[in-house]
Structures are given as structure tokens and as C-alpha cells.
Design a protein around this motif. Structure first.
Motif, PDB file in Angstrom:
ATOM      1  N   VAL B 101       0.842  -1.202   0.000  1.00 64.88           N
ATOM      2  CA  VAL B 101       0.000   0.000   0.000  1.00 64.88           C
ATOM      3  C   VAL B 101       0.878   1.254   0.000  1.00 64.88           C
ATOM      4  N   MET B 102       1.942   1.226   0.803  1.00 66.98           N
ATOM      5  CA  MET B 102       2.847   2.379   0.856  1.00 66.98           C
ATOM      6  C   MET B 102       3.501   2.623  -0.514  1.00 66.98           C
ATOM      7  N   VAL B 103       3.878   1.538  -1.167  1.00 64.18           N
ATOM      8  CA  VAL B 103       4.507   1.666  -2.481  1.00 64.18           C
ATOM      9  C   VAL B 103       3.552   2.335  -3.462  1.00 64.18           C
ATOM     10  N   PHE B 104       2.293   1.889  -3.449  1.00 64.26           N
ATOM     11  CA  PHE B 104       1.332   2.475  -4.390  1.00 64.26           C
ATOM     12  C   PHE B 104       1.097   3.957  -4.083  1.00 64.26           C
ATOM     13  N   ARG B 105       1.061   4.271  -2.785  1.00 63.74           N
ATOM     14  CA  ARG B 105       0.868   5.681  -2.443  1.00 63.74           C
ATOM     15  C   ARG B 105       2.044   6.529  -2.959  1.00 63.74           C
ATOM     16  N   LEU B 106       3.246   5.955  -2.816  1.00 61.90           N
ATOM     17  CA  LEU B 106       4.429   6.661  -3.319  1.00 61.90           C
ATOM     18  C   LEU B 106       4.329   6.872  -4.833  1.00 61.90           C
ATOM     19  N   LEU B 107       3.906   5.805  -5.536  1.00 63.37           N
ATOM     20  CA  LEU B 107       3.802   5.924  -6.991  1.00 63.37           C
ATOM     21  C   LEU B 107       2.743   6.952  -7.387  1.00 63.37           C
ATOM     22  N   PHE B 108       1.636   6.981  -6.646  1.00 65.32           N
ATOM     23  CA  PHE B 108       0.570   7.935  -6.989  1.00 65.32           C
ATOM     24  C   PHE B 108       0.999   9.376  -6.686  1.00 65.32           C
ATOM     25  N   LEU B 109       1.720   9.518  -5.572  1.00 66.20           N
ATOM     26  CA  LEU B 109       2.212  10.865  -5.248  1.00 66.20           C
ATOM     27  C   LEU B 109       3.166  11.359  -6.329  1.00 66.20           C
ATOM     28  N   THR B 110       4.037  10.445  -6.775  1.00 66.42           N
ATOM     29  CA  THR B 110       4.947  10.807  -7.864  1.00 66.42           C
ATOM     30  C   THR B 110       4.138  11.174  -9.103  1.00 66.42           C
ATOM     31  N   GLY B 111       3.102  10.373  -9.369  1.00 64.87           N
ATOM     32  CA  GLY B 111       2.229  10.654 -10.520  1.00 64.87           C
ATOM     33  C   GLY B 111       1.614  12.032 -10.406  1.00 64.87           C
ATOM     34  N   ALA B 112       1.143  12.363  -9.183  1.00 64.73           N
ATOM     35  CA  ALA B 112       0.525  13.686  -8.979  1.00 64.73           C
ATOM     36  C   ALA B 112       1.546  14.790  -9.258  1.00 64.73           C
ATOM     37  N   PHE B 113       2.806  14.554  -8.885  1.00 59.07           N
ATOM     38  CA  PHE B 113       3.849  15.541  -9.136  1.00 59.07           C
ATOM     39  C   PHE B 113       4.051  15.757 -10.639  1.00 59.07           C
ATOM     40  N   PHE B 114       4.059  14.647 -11.377  1.00 58.53           N
ATOM     41  CA  PHE B 114       4.244  14.777 -12.830  1.00 58.53           C
ATOM     42  C   PHE B 114       3.051  15.480 -13.477  1.00 58.53           C
ATOM     43  N   ILE B 115       1.850  15.186 -12.952  1.00 62.41           N
ATOM     44  CA  ILE B 115       0.654  15.871 -13.474  1.00 62.41           C
ATOM     45  C   ILE B 115       0.774  17.375 -13.207  1.00 62.41           C
ATOM     46  N   TYR B 116       1.231  17.692 -12.001  1.00 64.90           N
ATOM     47  CA  TYR B 116       1.408  19.108 -11.632  1.00 64.90           C
ATOM     48  C   TYR B 116       2.374  19.795 -12.598  1.00 64.90           C
ATOM     49  N   GLN B 117       3.467  19.075 -12.871  1.00 68.48           N
ATOM     50  CA  GLN B 117       4.497  19.655 -13.731  1.00 68.48           C
ATOM     51  C   GLN B 117       3.939  20.008 -15.112  1.00 68.48           C
ATOM     52  N   ARG B 118       3.052  19.141 -15.616  1.00 69.56           N
ATOM     53  CA  ARG B 118       2.484  19.390 -16.939  1.00 69.56           C
ATOM     54  C   ARG B 118       1.365  20.437 -16.896  1.00 69.56           C
ATOM     55  N   LEU B 119       0.668  20.463 -15.779  1.00 70.31           N
ATOM     56  CA  LEU B 119      -0.520  21.316 -15.698  1.00 70.31           C
ATOM     57  C   LEU B 119      -0.191  22.757 -15.359  1.00 70.31           C
ATOM     58  N   VAL B 120       0.742  22.936 -14.442  1.00 72.76           N
ATOM     59  CA  VAL B 120       0.986  24.286 -13.923  1.00 72.76           C
ATOM     60  C   VAL B 120       2.401  24.734 -14.292  1.00 72.76           C
ATOM     61  N   GLU B 121       2.475  25.736 -15.178  1.00 75.62           N
ATOM     62  CA  GLU B 121       3.790  26.298 -15.486  1.00 75.62           C
ATOM     63  C   GLU B 121       4.190  27.196 -14.318  1.00 75.62           C
ATOM     64  N   PRO B 122       5.484  27.260 -14.027  1.00 80.32           N
ATOM     65  CA  PRO B 122       5.917  28.123 -12.926  1.00 80.32           C
ATOM     66  C   PRO B 122       5.453  29.557 -13.141  1.00 80.32           C
ATOM     67  N   ASP B 123       5.466  29.983 -14.425  1.00 79.39           N
ATOM     68  CA  ASP B 123       5.023  31.351 -14.711  1.00 79.39           C
ATOM     69  C   ASP B 123       3.553  31.534 -14.341  1.00 79.39           C
ATOM     70  N   ASP B 124       2.754  30.464 -14.513  1.00 80.30           N
ATOM     71  CA  ASP B 124       1.337  30.552 -14.144  1.00 80.30           C
ATOM     72  C   ASP B 124       1.206  30.755 -12.641  1.00 80.30           C
ATOM     73  N   LEU B 125       2.044  30.006 -11.929  1.00 84.98           N
ATOM     74  CA  LEU B 125       2.017  30.113 -10.474  1.00 84.98           C
ATOM     75  C   LEU B 125       2.406  31.529 -10.056  1.00 84.98           C
ATOM     76  N   LEU B 126       3.399  32.052 -10.777  1.00 87.97           N
ATOM     77  CA  LEU B 126       3.828  33.419 -10.493  1.00 87.97           C
ATOM     78  C   LEU B 126       2.666  34.387 -10.710  1.00 87.97           C
ATOM     79  N   ALA B 127       1.931  34.158 -11.825  1.00 86.31           N
ATOM     80  CA  ALA B 127       0.805  35.053 -12.108  1.00 86.31           C
ATOM     81  C   ALA B 127      -0.241  34.957 -11.003  1.00 86.31           C
ATOM     82  N   LEU B 128      -0.410  33.732 -10.479  1.00 88.68           N
ATOM     83  CA  LEU B 128      -1.415  33.543  -9.433  1.00 88.68           C
ATOM     84  C   LEU B 128      -1.009  34.221  -8.125  1.00 88.68           C
TER      85      LEU B 128
END
Lengths: 595, 292
Positions: B101-128
Motif C-alpha cells: 500500500v505504501m509503495v502504491f501511495r508513493l507511486l501515486f504521489l509521484t504521478g501527482a507531481f508529474f501531473i502538476y508539472q504538466r498542468l501548472v507552469e511556474p510562470d502561471d504560479l507566479l501570475a497567481l
């Protein structure tokens, strides 16, 4: 109206004994296009930083004299006010871009000025349209070419609506076509928007003709200042290092009027020669193919092999391509693709012989640097083979390879990590298991660096650092020397020195030299053979004359000047000899229709 | 994915929250679908998969070490020998499932990070955050640009030193260490010089000269409203019944199909699927694109 006035202005960097600017008096008027020329360390960049209000604020140091901007004391102006009116574009686009997306990068300055969002949006759209990047507004900055990045930097400054635009060697990292685009945009802004421009540039052939006025600096002092033609005459008297080749040629011929562009030069020639030399629409002298070349009134021989001043004959000297037998370094059918799938090289064949200087030209992204890294054994080709002295490069051990092939990349500073220059050279010898045996002294002397032996390499000037990086590989006495963009940011004197060094290496020591460069003038004066790359392919590979003759961009200024009069002339000395002969002939009333 | 950055941030934030709160194996199975859809819709699946080669040592450590050192499980599958420091080692079913279960949570968290990377450009965050935390926003943008430029400098310095005969792979450990220290020195010097150049360029463009405004480019579209409503529903349901996402491993595993667990789990997972489904629909269905 005076926009900027400098009165007896001097500036010392912190801890410096000598001033970087020494008693400078200068008035910049609204709408002027001023070109600032001078050697390395003459104070050009310092002058720009002063005008941008960076000296006191960013560098500290000591200032004396008076500087006013629109009648107000520049040194006491609020930083925001200075930034609102004065924009500065730096040399290296990558080191001035802050944001990750194009439109946000352009908006960065207006945001810092606290402009309302609607105003920023309008300015960003306008600035991107001006530099021709509107379609790339949402692109990632890191994915753009060097030329596009420099345009983004320019747009970022323009979006702040400056009255004074300062450019510090903005084209030094660009290929001729990208450089032309940048300068064209700046000229348009100057003409259509009345923007005052101060441009610092070493590549005078690119920009002398676009300026209204030239200011020449030496050791922090203004040594010439005036309208382009007047300043050119002064510069011609003081040695012609800061004149573009076309003006240098006419100055050495002793003509009264010095042209600043190829167009002006051709007009002058046409008027002076008045039909003494028939001009061919095909870029060749239209006279017959036989006859003695060196005599006025005679036809130019197509088969002549000797030097100037014969026109077509001396120029069309086709060299046989090197074969596997006589090549020291050879690439055969080399392909290379980066991890992102971009194919940088597509089936490149190249052979380099001992005693030969080969220059690789081509636009940014054409694969020049990749090819050089593969030739140096720093990258392995995806397909194809690289042979060094007949042996596959991949079969050689690192030490063996480095002893035979010296490679200096685009960033000389990355080579210089030791405390003294001597230690740098000793470090190379130690790595390669070589004894000194006088190599260090010989190398430093050959490169004119003997006085810097104990200096920290990072404290040297940019030209010295470039030579120091070359020294770190040359000390191993490699049989092949490979240099990637060695003339970036070099003035004419330094380039002449580098050219002489490469010729010495090649002629006296028998080394093979391969250089990637955007500098067509340098290639024309130094190379034996030129390889033109485009999109990872070799599109031309031949003797320098045969490749650099008759092109629109990839020809030196002298060649474009004499296009149709004396095809194949690339060098100043050849042009001088040719024109002296021709003019003498014309003035002696030689029969028209032949030279 | 073409969402307003505020919606994108809310989506990734909620995804991370659910992964952190979830320990139920079936809830995690539902999250596998959610994270998978997010990775596919953002085009981050390949790069996430590529990161596995860096993650596998951590995965191995959790799967192997956890069952060996945890002795709370009642269903012992293997009795091991007595080891110094660790005492008696053994593997229980409960510890094994917990590790997975811990392994899957780690993999999903990593997945969420990659989704974040594609979804939110740093410049967008700056604008926000630009209006309230302008300096932090610029720092973020600079840090983001720093990673690829530092990597490129590292490669260039290494290449330059290799051109002088420095063998980064050969030689003894001490020699390799010395060479790598040299590399770090080169990297530091170059980074310092680059930082100075950048600071000068920023100063020339009035950074830090007074209050700054933010360049806002993002539009609010119907799909942003739809996604935000779905995310709000998911958040309310998640907080309303946190027990549905929890699971006890020790001393014995809870029953997998406890009454009432599935409804909130499926609804939350369904709501979290809304943004990626909207994106896929937007991309592949021109009619939907014109409407949302």
C-alpha cells in the motif's frame, strides 16, 4: 534635443586603480543611432551600464563628473525611472531571460514597472509583433533558438517603452541571418519610432552602415566621435582596426570617400572604374578565359593558380576533396540524434588533412557543435564512423584520444578551474601522463600568455581566457585542434591574432585545425577549406574560395563588394592588389572591355 | 491540459490530499484509475514511467524491509532467523500488504507531481501569487529555469574537463572523487557568474524597484467551472466520510469489503476523473470543445 549628456565623466570599478571610463564627454541626441566601437576593455560595456544606471546601483565603484538624462542628473534618478526610459539588451540571451514562457518574459519588465494588466497585455502583444514572434507567445523560452531568444530579450525591453535603447553586442552569438534580422528590427525602430539607439558591436561589417554616428573608445577615452563618414576617416588615420572591411579597403586605397556598406562601395567602384571592368550578371568577369591576369587591359585567366590580383583565375581554385588515404581525421556517414529525437547530423562526410584549416559554417542548430564534439570523440555517432589516423575513434582510450585531438568548446571558462594558468597546463599534462619538458613555456609563449603564467585564469580578459583555454589543450601538442566558436566577443585585433596562431599551428607544426564559426570574415581570412552545414547535412564542402564566393550571406564583405568585378576575391589584400591594378589601368585610359 | 491555473492547482492539491489520506486497498485501486487518467490526459505518463528507474530502490526498500522489521502482523507467513540488532525476523501478511500500500501511495504521489508539472507552469504560479508574493513567484520561475541550465552547465564542464584528459569513470575512488569535486567547483563558478549576469539583467528591467503588477493571460472557461464544481463535491464527500478511505493493517487486516465503503469512494474518484475526462473530451470532440 539632448537626451543624454556626459561631462568629464570617469568611473572606477571597485578596487580598480585605473578608470574604466576616463573623462568622457558625450551628448546623445533624440533619435540618433550611435555605434560604439573599440577594443576589448576599452570601456564600451561600461559606458552602456552607466547609461542604464547600473554602475552606481549594481557595481558600486567610484564616479566623477556629470551625467544628465533629459536634463536630470542620471546618477540621482530613481531606478524605476531609469528603467522606464532606458532599455539594455545584453550579449548572451540565455543569461538575461528570467521567465519560462515567451509572453511572460516580455511582460516581466512592465510588471516590474507596476503597469496595469491591460496595459501590459497591449504592450506584450505589440512588442512580440514588432520582433516577429507573435506566433510564439506561449512557447517555452528554453526551446527557442539563440536568435529567437535574443528577439525575446529585445521585445522584453521594448515592452517597457524606452526612449533610449542600449544593445551590448546583441548579435555576437548569432548566425549572420539571425543577426541581420535583429539589426533590421533595431534600425526599423530607430527610423519608424524615433527610438534612440546605442549599439556596441565588434562585428562592424554587420552594423557600420546602419548607424548615423560612430563613437570610438580606447582605454576609457573617446578617441573619435562623429557622423559615420567623418569618424571613419579618423579611424582610418589611427589604424583601421575599427572599420568594416569595405571601408578599410577604400581607406587603404587612399580614396577620399569611405563607403560604409557594400552598396555604397559598389556605387563608388562603378563611378570610378566607369566600365573599365566589365561586370558579369553571373558574378564572373565577362571577359575571356585566357590571358595574363595581372595586367590591366588584359583578360582574366580562369586557370591561373597564383595569388592576387588575378580575378577569376586566382579564385576558382578547386581543391580535390581529401581522400581516406591522406586524411588525419575522417567522419564517414555520421548520423546523430539527441534524446528528444532531434536529428542533429544526417549522414555527414568530412575529412581533415594535416596542415589544413577547415571551418564549419552554418546557421544555429545546423549541427556544427555536434559535429565538432563527434570529431573530438566527446560524442559517439549514432551511425557512421569517425577515424583518427586511420583508427576508429571509439577504439581509442581517453588519454590517447585527448593527446591526439584537442577540443575547446564554446565556453572557455569551463576549462579554467585551477588557481594559476601554469597549474592549468600542468593539470592537463598530469592527466595525460606527459612530462613538461618545456611544453608549458613553449605553449604560453606561442599564445602570447607568458606574462599571465602565475595569474588566476578567471582574472584574465575575455580574449586571454579564450587563448588560455586553447593553451590547456594545446600543451599536449595534439595533432588536431578543434575549436567551437572561438571568435565570439573578440575584436578585430584579437581575431587577427587568433588567425595568425591557427596558421602557425597548421603551417609550422603541421596540425590539422577544425573550427566552427558564424564569423564569415574570419573564415574567409583563415580557412583553407569551408564546410557549410544546413539542417545536419553538408550542403557545400570545398576550398574556401569556392564556398564563400558569390553568396548573399555566407560571403565576406569584400567578396560581395567585388561581386561581378572580381569573383572569388575574399581577402582584403587580394582586393587591394586587384583594385590598384584595375584603377591604375582605368586611369591610364586602358581600352574598355577588359582588365 | 487547458485549465485555469487555479483549477489545475485545486485538482492536483486534492489529488495529493486523497492519496495521503487513503490507505484502503480498494480506494487505492480507484485512485490508480484516477492518477492513470490524469497522467494520460496531461501526456505525463511516459515521463512518470521513466522516473521509475530512479524510484525502484525506494520501492524495493519498502517492500523488503518493512515486512522484515515490523512484527505486529498476526498472520505470519515466514519465520526467519535471529539477526543482530533486528532480533527474530519474519514476514507477516499484514506487513506485506502495508508495504505494498505504501509503495502504491508513493507511486501515486509521484504521478501527482508529474501531473502538476504538466498542468501548472511556474510562470502561471507566479501570475497567481504575483499580487501577494511577487518575489516568491520570481524565485520559483528562476529555480525552474535553473534546473535545465545547471544540468547543461554540468555537461559542458564535464566535457571541457574530459577534453583535458580527466577520466571521470576510470582511476581509483580518490581520483574519481577529486575529479567530481573539480566538476562541482566548475559548476559553482559558472552558476555564480550566471547568477550575477541574471541579477544585472533583472535590475536593468526594474525588478525590485517598487511594487509590481501581474500579467494575467488565463481565461475562465465553462470547463473550469465544471471541473471546480466536481472538485468541490469530491472535497466535501472526502471530508464527510474519512473512514471510507482508512484501513487497519495490524494486528489483522480489516475486511476488504466493509459495508458502505464503496459509495463515497466511487463518487470522489468519479469527481476526480472529471478534469482529465473534460480534457480528453476537449481534445477529441470538436463539438464539446466549442461548448466548454
Amino acid at each position: 534635443m539632448a537626451l543624454v549628456t556626459l561631462e568629464n565623466l570617469s568611473y572606477w570599478y571597485p578596487g580598480a586603480a585605473r578608470p574604466a571610463l576616463n573623462g568622457v564627454n558625450l551628448v546623445l541626441r533624440e533619435g540618433e543611432f550611435v555605434l560604439v566601437v573599440g577594443g576589448s576593455g576599452s570601456g564600451k560595456s561600461t559606458l552602456l551600464r552607466l547609461l542604464a544606471g547600473l554602475l552606481g546601483d549594481f557595481y558600486g565603484g567610484k564616479l566623477s563628473g556629470r551625467a544628465t538624462f533629459m536634463g536630470r542628473n542620471l546618477l540621482e534618478l530613481d531606478r524605476r525611472q531609469v528603467a522606464r526610459h532606458v532599455g539594455l539588451v545584453f550579449q548572451d540571451p540565455e543569461r538575461q531571460l528570467v521567465m519560462t514562457r515567451v509572453d511572460r518574459e516580455v511582460a516581466f519588465g512592465p510588471e516590474n514597472l507596476g503597469l496595469p494588466p491591460d496595459e501590459i497585455r497591449r504592450r506584450v502583444a505589440e512588442a512580440l509583433e514588432l520582433v516577429g514572434l507573435a506566433s510564439l507567445a506561449e512557447a517555452a523560452v528554453g526551446e527557442l533558438s539563440g536568435g529567437q531568444q535574443q528577439k525575446v530579450a529585445l521585445a522584453g525591453v521594448l515592452a517597457m517603452h524606452p526612449r533610449l535603447l542600449l544593445l551590448d553586442e546583441p548579435t555576437s552569438q548569432l548566425d549572420p541571418i539571425a543577426a541581420e534580422e535583429i539589426l533590421h528590427t533595431v534600425r526599423r525602430l530607430n527610423e519608424e519610432a524615433g527610438l534612440t539607439v546605442v549599439l556596441v558591436e565588434h562585428r562592424l561589417e554587420r552594423c557600420f552602415h546602419v548607424a548615423d554616428r560612430v563613437v570610438a573608445l580606447a582605454a576609457g577615452r573617446i578617441v573619435a566621435d562623429g557622423a559615420v563618414r567623418d569618424a571613419a576617416r579618423v579611424l582610418a588615420r589611427d589604424g583601421d582596426a575599427y572599420l568594416p572591411p569595405v571601408a578599410r579597403l577604400f581607406a587603404r586605397l587612399g580614396w577620399d570617400v569611405l563607403p560604409t556598406s557594400v552598396r555604397e562601395g559598389r556605387r563608388l567602384l562603378a563611378a570610378r572604374l566607369d566600365g573599365a571592368v566589365p561586370v558579369s550578371t553571373h558574378g564572373h568577369v565577362s571577359s575571356g578565359e585566357t590571358g595574363r591576369a595581372n595586367a590591366p587591359g588584359r583578360k582574366v585567366g580562369a586557370t591561373a593558380q597564383a595569388g592576387p590580383p588575378t580575378a577569376r583565375g586566382i579564385m576558382r581554385r578547386r581543391s580535390a576533396r581529401p581522400t581516406e588515404g591522406d586524411a588525419l581525421l575522417m567522419a564517414r556517414g555520421v548520423w546523430f540524434a539527441y534524446e528528444n529525437g532531434r536529428e542533429a547530423l544526417k549522414g555527414v562526410d568530412l575529412a581533415v588533412r594535416p596542415r589544413e584549416i577547415v571551418m564549419v559554417l552554418g546557421p544555429s542548430g545546423s549541427g556544427k557543435s555536434t559535429l565538432l564534439k563527434i570529431l573530438a570523440g566527446q560524442l559517439d555517432p549514432g551511425r557512421g564512423r569517425v577515424l583518427l589516423a586511420g583508427l576508429p575513434m571509439s577504439a581509442l582510450e581517453l588519454r590517447e584520444r585527448v593527446r591526439m585531438v584537442g577540443y575547446v568548446g564554446q565556453h572557455p571558462d569551463h576549462y579554467l578551474l585551477q588557481e594559476t594558468l601554469e597549474e592549468e597546463l600542468r593539470f592537463t599534462l598530469r592527466n595525460l601522463g606527459l612530462e613538461d619538458g618545456g611544453r608549458i613555456t613553449d605553449t604560453l609563449e606561442a599564445l602570447g600568455l607568458a606574462a599571465c603564467r602565475e595569474a588566476n585564469p578567471r582574472d584574465l580578459s575575455s580574449g586571454e581566457r579564450q587563448r588560455a583555454a586553447v593553451a590547456t589543450v594545446l600543451v599536449a601538442e595534439p595533432r588536431v585542434l578543434i575549436l567551437d566558436e572561438p571568435t565570439r566577443g573578440m575584436d578585430y585585433a584579437l581575431k587577427t591574432r587568433l588567425s595568425a596562431l591557427l596558421r602557425d599551428l597548421s603551417r609550422k607544426k603541421g596540425s590539422a585545425v577544425v573550427v566552427a564559426t558564424h564569423d564569415v570574415e574570419f573564415a574567409a581570412s583563415t580557412a583553407d577549406r569551408v564546410v557549410l552545414l544546413a539542417d545536419g547535412r553538408v550542403v557545400a564542402q570545398d576550398a574556401t574560395r569556392n564556398v564563400l564566393d558569390g553568396n548573399l550571406f555566407y560571403s565576406p564583405q569584400i567578396n560581395r563588394l567585388l561581386h561581378g568585378y572580381a569573383p572569388g576575391v575574399l581577402k582584403l589584400e587580394e582586393a587591394l592588389a586587384f583594385l590598384r591594378t584595375v584603377v591604375k589601368g582605368a586611369e591610364a585610359g586602358a581600352p574598355r572591355g577588359g582588365v | 491540459m487547458r485549465f485555469h491555473p487555479a483549477v489545475a492547482l485545486a485538482y492536483v492539491g486534492l489529488l495529493v490530499l486523497v492519496v495521503l489520506l487513503s490507505s484502503h486497498p480498494l480506494g487505492l485501486a480507484a485512485l490508480a484509475v484516477v492518477v492513470g487518467a490524469g497522467l494520460v490526459a496531461t501526456g505525463a505518463l511516459r515521463s512518470w514511467w521513466g522516473s521509475m528507474k530512479l524510484l525502484w530502490p525506494a520501492v524495493l526498500l519498502i517492500v523488503v524491509l518493512n515486512p522484515l522489521v515490523v512484527r505486529e502482523g498476526a498472520t505470519v507467513l515466514w519465520h526467519g532467523p535471529r539477526l543482530p540488532l533486528l532480533g527474530h525476523v519474519g514476514v507477516s501478511l499484514e506487513a506485506l500488504v502495508f508495504g505494498l500500500v505504501m509503495v502504491f501511495r508513493l507511486l501515486f504521489l509521484t504521478g501527482a507531481f508529474f501531473i502538476y508539472q504538466r498542468l501548472v507552469e511556474p510562470d502561471d504560479l507566479l501570475a497567481l501569487v504575483g499580487r501577494t508574493l511577487p518575489r516568491a513567484g520570481v524565485m520559483l520561475a528562476l529555480a525552474t529555469r535553473l534546473v535545465p541550465t545547471t544540468a547543461a552547465t554540468y555537461r559542458e564542464v564535464r566535457l571541457a574537463q574530459a577534453a583535458r584528459g580527466v577520466d571521470f569513470r576510470g582511476g581509483g575512488r580518490m581520483a574519481r572523487l577529486k575529479h567530481h569535486l573539480l566538476l562541482i567547483k566548475g559548476l559553482l563558478l559558472s552558476s555564480l557568474e550566471r547568477a550575477l549576469d541574471l541579477a544585472e539583467a533583472m535590475q536593468a528591467r526594474a525588478f525590485g524597484s517598487g511594487p509590481r503588477t501581474a500579467f494575467v493571460t488565463h481565461l475562465w472557461r465553462p470547463r473550469d467551472t465544471a471541473a471546480l464544481v466536481a472538485l468541490a463535491v469530491a472535497l466535501v464527500l472526502l471530508l464527510a466520510d474519512l473512514r471510507a478511505w482508512s484501513f487497519n493493517f495490524y494486528p489483522r487486516l480489516d475486511p476488504l469489503l466493509a459495508p458502505g465503503w464503496w459509495l463515497p469512494t466511487f463518487v470522489v474518484a468519479g469527481a476526480l476523473l472529471t478534469p482529465p475526462l473534460l480534457e480528453l473530451g476537449w481534445r477529441r470532440w470538436p463539438w464539446l470543445r466549442s461548448k466548454i
